[in-house]
Design an enzyme around this catalytic site. Structure first.
Site, short mmCIF file in Angstrom:
data_model
loop_
_atom_site.label_atom_id
_atom_site.label_comp_id
_atom_site.label_asym_id
_atom_site.label_seq_id
_atom_site.Cartn_x
_atom_site.Cartn_y
_atom_site.Cartn_z
N GLY A 111 5.99 33.34 1.52
CA GLY A 111 6.30 32.88 0.18
C GLY A 111 7.49 31.97 0.08
O GLY A 111 7.60 31.16 -0.83
N GLU B 151 -1.04 33.48 11.04
CA GLU B 151 -0.98 32.33 11.93
C GLU B 151 -2.33 32.07 12.60
O GLU B 151 -2.77 30.92 12.72
CB GLU B 151 0.12 32.53 12.96
CG GLU B 151 1.49 32.60 12.32
CD GLU B 151 2.46 33.56 13.00
OE1 GLU B 151 3.55 33.77 12.45
OE2 GLU B 151 2.12 34.11 14.07
N GLY C 298 4.16 31.28 4.75
CA GLY C 298 3.36 32.51 4.74
C GLY C 298 3.95 33.61 3.88
O GLY C 298 3.29 34.14 3.00
#
Length: 192
Positions: free
Chosen positions: A97, A159, A95
């Protein structure tokens, strides 16, 4: 956010804000990303999934749905996970990176000849930059959670979006492979 007015009105505003944010993640580019991930999954001989923390839980949810569809899929770290190689696909989540473990596993898979797909909110990060395919979920993560942009804390928006996105992927895959819900249900464990 301070609650005011009728009992629960502050909480109701939190629910409404969170749902609006989740909806917003899917406004631009999500349909194309669903198709892109489906294409990668369907051409893979074997699939391995990986993520850390709560992202890892969402990757487990994806792995389970892919198993319900009859695909040869495994979670990295489970002792029954076979090696990956040519014709296989590693699907990871990063998420923010980059995560050191995700980056390392991506390198192992690529060196073994497997294709790689990175799901991320930061498409210019180290992990997506090294992946063959990038799935961009436009959501807040811990990489950009300062300043309270999202109602949800830290990476929760990303998420929550992952779970919905992956279930949409499973529906599209079910349609593309001419399967039924009954067929998927038939693969659900009876050891619960």
């Amino acid at each position: 956010m301070k609650a005011s007015g009728a009992p629960g009105s502050g909480t109701n505003a939190l629910f409404a804000g969170a749902l609006d944010e989740i909806s917003g993640v899917f406004e631009a580019g999500a349909a194309a990303d669903v198709d892109r991930l489906c294409d990668e999954l369907l051409k893979a001989r074997r699939i391995a999934c990986y993520g850390v923390g709560r992202e890892g839980l969402m990757m487990r949810a994806l792995c389970m749905r892919l198993m319900h569809l009859g695909l040869d899929v495994h979670m990295v770290g489970d002792m029954t996970t076979p090696p990956v190689g040519a014709g296989d696909l590693l699907v990871v989540s990063a998420g923010p990176g980059s995560f050191s473990t995700v980056k390392a596993l991506l390198g192992v898979a690529r060196a073994a000849g497997a294709r790689t797909t990175a799901v991320t909110a930061q498409p210019l990060g180290e992990v997506p930059s090294a992946a063959d395919t990038v799935i961009h979920l436009r959501a807040q993560t811990m990489a950009d959670d300062k300043g309270g942009r999202s109602v949800l804390p830290m990476g929760s928006l990303y998420e929550a979006a992952m779970l919905i996105f992956f279930d949409i992927v499973s529906i599209v895959l079910r349609e593309r492979t001419d399967q039924t819900m009954e067929g998927m249900r038939g693969r659900h464990t009876n050891l619960e």
